[in-house]
Write a protein that holds these residues in place. Structure first.
Motif, PDB file in Angstrom:
ATOM      1  N   LEU A   1       7.346   1.695 -11.888  1.00 38.10           N
ATOM      2  CA  LEU A   1       6.922   0.802 -10.802  1.00 38.10           C
ATOM      3  C   LEU A   1       6.296   1.571  -9.644  1.00 38.10           C
ATOM      4  N   PHE A   2       6.881   2.710  -9.280  1.00 37.59           N
ATOM      5  CA  PHE A   2       6.280   3.528  -8.215  1.00 37.59           C
ATOM      6  C   PHE A   2       4.869   3.957  -8.614  1.00 37.59           C
ATOM      7  N   GLY A   3       4.711   4.387  -9.853  1.00 38.02           N
ATOM      8  CA  GLY A   3       3.395   4.801 -10.337  1.00 38.02           C
ATOM      9  C   GLY A   3       2.398   3.651 -10.322  1.00 38.02           C
ATOM     10  N   ALA A   4       2.837   2.486 -10.765  1.00 43.05           N
ATOM     11  CA  ALA A   4       1.972   1.302 -10.732  1.00 43.05           C
ATOM     12  C   ALA A   4       1.616   0.948  -9.294  1.00 43.05           C
ATOM     13  N   GLY A   5       2.563   1.141  -8.383  1.00 42.59           N
ATOM     14  CA  GLY A   5       2.299   0.879  -6.968  1.00 42.59           C
ATOM     15  C   GLY A   5       1.220   1.796  -6.405  1.00 42.59           C
ATOM     16  N   VAL A   6       1.227   3.055  -6.826  1.00 45.19           N
ATOM     17  CA  VAL A   6       0.198   3.997  -6.377  1.00 45.19           C
ATOM     18  C   VAL A   6      -1.178   3.539  -6.858  1.00 45.19           C
ATOM     19  N   VAL A   7      -1.253   3.135  -8.110  1.00 42.98           N
ATOM     20  CA  VAL A   7      -2.530   2.690  -8.675  1.00 42.98           C
ATOM     21  C   VAL A   7      -2.991   1.406  -7.991  1.00 42.98           C
ATOM     22  N   LEU A   8      -2.082   0.480  -7.762  1.00 42.90           N
ATOM     23  CA  LEU A   8      -2.438  -0.760  -7.076  1.00 42.90           C
ATOM     24  C   LEU A   8      -2.882  -0.481  -5.638  1.00 42.90           C
ATOM     25  N   ALA A   9      -2.180   0.401  -4.954  1.00 41.98           N
ATOM     26  CA  ALA A   9      -2.563   0.752  -3.579  1.00 41.98           C
ATOM     27  C   ALA A   9      -3.965   1.347  -3.557  1.00 41.98           C
ATOM     28  N   ARG A  10      -4.257   2.225  -4.504  1.00 39.09           N
ATOM     29  CA  ARG A  10      -5.589   2.837  -4.569  1.00 39.09           C
ATOM     30  C   ARG A  10      -6.659   1.769  -4.791  1.00 39.09           C
ATOM     31  N   HIS A  11      -6.368   0.810  -5.634  1.00 43.22           N
ATOM     32  CA  HIS A  11      -7.302  -0.291  -5.887  1.00 43.22           C
ATOM     33  C   HIS A  11      -7.539  -1.100  -4.605  1.00 43.22           C
ATOM     34  N   LEU A  12      -6.476  -1.423  -3.907  1.00 47.15           N
ATOM     35  CA  LEU A  12      -6.596  -2.219  -2.679  1.00 47.15           C
ATOM     36  C   LEU A  12      -7.312  -1.466  -1.573  1.00 47.15           C
ATOM     37  N   LEU A  13      -7.164  -0.151  -1.550  1.00 42.08           N
ATOM     38  CA  LEU A  13      -7.819   0.650  -0.515  1.00 42.08           C
ATOM     39  C   LEU A  13      -9.342   0.644  -0.629  1.00 42.08           C
ATOM     40  N   SER A  14      -9.857   0.157  -1.741  1.00 44.50           N
ATOM     41  CA  SER A  14     -11.312   0.068  -1.869  1.00 44.50           C
ATOM     42  C   SER A  14     -11.882  -1.040  -0.994  1.00 44.50           C
ATOM     43  N   ARG A  15     -11.020  -1.965  -0.544  1.00 46.56           N
ATOM     44  CA  ARG A  15     -11.533  -3.065   0.290  1.00 46.56           C
ATOM     45  C   ARG A  15     -10.657  -3.415   1.494  1.00 46.56           C
ATOM     46  N   LEU A  16      -9.479  -2.821   1.580  1.00 47.61           N
ATOM     47  CA  LEU A  16      -8.582  -3.107   2.703  1.00 47.61           C
ATOM     48  C   LEU A  16      -8.272  -1.811   3.455  1.00 47.61           C
ATOM     49  N   SER A  17      -7.884  -1.949   4.708  1.00 50.78           N
ATOM     50  CA  SER A  17      -7.613  -0.770   5.539  1.00 50.78           C
ATOM     51  C   SER A  17      -6.334  -0.060   5.078  1.00 50.78           C
ATOM     52  N   PRO A  18      -6.292   1.243   5.301  1.00 58.31           N
ATOM     53  CA  PRO A  18      -5.074   1.990   4.960  1.00 58.31           C
ATOM     54  C   PRO A  18      -3.845   1.457   5.700  1.00 58.31           C
ATOM     55  N   GLU A  19      -4.019   1.011   6.947  1.00 61.42           N
ATOM     56  CA  GLU A  19      -2.881   0.489   7.712  1.00 61.42           C
ATOM     57  C   GLU A  19      -2.284  -0.765   7.056  1.00 61.42           C
ATOM     58  N   LEU A  20      -3.152  -1.637   6.583  1.00 60.31           N
ATOM     59  CA  LEU A  20      -2.686  -2.875   5.961  1.00 60.31           C
ATOM     60  C   LEU A  20      -1.996  -2.585   4.633  1.00 60.31           C
ATOM     61  N   VAL A  21      -2.596  -1.728   3.820  1.00 60.32           N
ATOM     62  CA  VAL A  21      -2.014  -1.377   2.523  1.00 60.32           C
ATOM     63  C   VAL A  21      -0.684  -0.649   2.733  1.00 60.32           C
ATOM     64  N   MET A  22      -0.648   0.282   3.681  1.00 58.20           N
ATOM     65  CA  MET A  22       0.585   1.009   3.977  1.00 58.20           C
ATOM     66  C   MET A  22       1.690   0.056   4.435  1.00 58.20           C
ATOM     67  N   SER A  23       1.341  -0.877   5.271  1.00 52.04           N
ATOM     68  CA  SER A  23       2.339  -1.831   5.767  1.00 52.04           C
ATOM     69  C   SER A  23       2.930  -2.644   4.633  1.00 52.04           C
ATOM     70  N   ALA A  24       2.077  -3.055   3.701  1.00 48.59           N
ATOM     71  CA  ALA A  24       2.576  -3.819   2.543  1.00 48.59           C
ATOM     72  C   ALA A  24       3.481  -2.943   1.681  1.00 48.59           C
ATOM     73  N   LYS A  25       3.053  -1.725   1.419  1.00 50.10           N
ATOM     74  CA  LYS A  25       3.836  -0.834   0.553  1.00 50.10           C
ATOM     75  C   LYS A  25       5.188  -0.496   1.169  1.00 50.10           C
ATOM     76  N   MET A  26       5.250  -0.410   2.477  1.00 53.82           N
ATOM     77  CA  MET A  26       6.493  -0.058   3.149  1.00 53.82           C
ATOM     78  C   MET A  26       7.394  -1.268   3.398  1.00 53.82           C
ATOM     79  N   SER A  27       6.966  -2.434   2.977  1.00 51.78           N
ATOM     80  CA  SER A  27       7.775  -3.647   3.199  1.00 51.78           C
ATOM     81  C   SER A  27       8.937  -3.711   2.234  1.00 51.78           C
TER      82      SER A  27
END
Length: 146
Positions: free
Chosen positions: A120-146
């Motif tokens: 799951l952590f690995g899948a989260g890294v891949v999903l975060a990388r995908h989202l970072l192509s169109r969303l800000s790092p702050e927004l993606v980080m906030s979601a991941k840290m929730s």
């Protein structure tokens, strides 16, 4: 909870408020999924699993995350891996076993939970990388840290 607190400064910045206001429903659902698979659930699985297995087993399985990320990033993110990169990953995996007393490795229910958290952590890294192509790092980080 941490992600919610981290969203406060994001929401206060005008640029980020605009990003939140324009956030598509699909991206909001992806961020929610990231919070689940890249944050809260794997942490629970990891710590409960670690309680049920040896530290060596938990550490070895947890540090296999790079294999999971590579295995998912190639088909899902279309990342290119050369033969040398695959050999390097193999050497890293083999190196993880060096210095490990294999007599203390225990494949148990706890090990399965730690392995599930690693996936799951690995899948989260891949999903975060995908989202970072169109969303800000702050927004993606906030979601991941929730």
């Amino acid at each position: 909870m941490t992600g919610v607190v981290l969203l406060i400064p994001v929401a206060l910045l005008a640029r980020r408020r605009r990003e939140l206001a324009l956030l598509r429903r699909r991206d909001a659902l992806w961020l929610l999924l990231l919070a689940i698979i890249g944050g809260s659930v794997p942490y629970v699985l990891f710590f409960v699993g670690l309680q049920m297995t040896t530290a060596t087993t938990g550490s070895l399985l947890n540090h296999a995350q790079f294999v999971v990320v590579a295995a998912l990033a190639v088909p899902l993110l279309r990342e290119r891996m050369t033969g040398f990169a695959w050999v390097g990953l193999g050497l890293l995996a083999a190196g993880s076993f060096l210095g490990v007393d294999v007599r203390v490795l225990r494949f148990s229910e706890g090990a399965v939970l730690v392995l599930a958290s690693t996936v799951l952590f690995g899948a989260g890294v891949v999903l975060a990388r995908h989202l970072l192509s169109r969303l800000s790092p702050e927004l993606v980080m906030s979601a991941k840290m929730s």
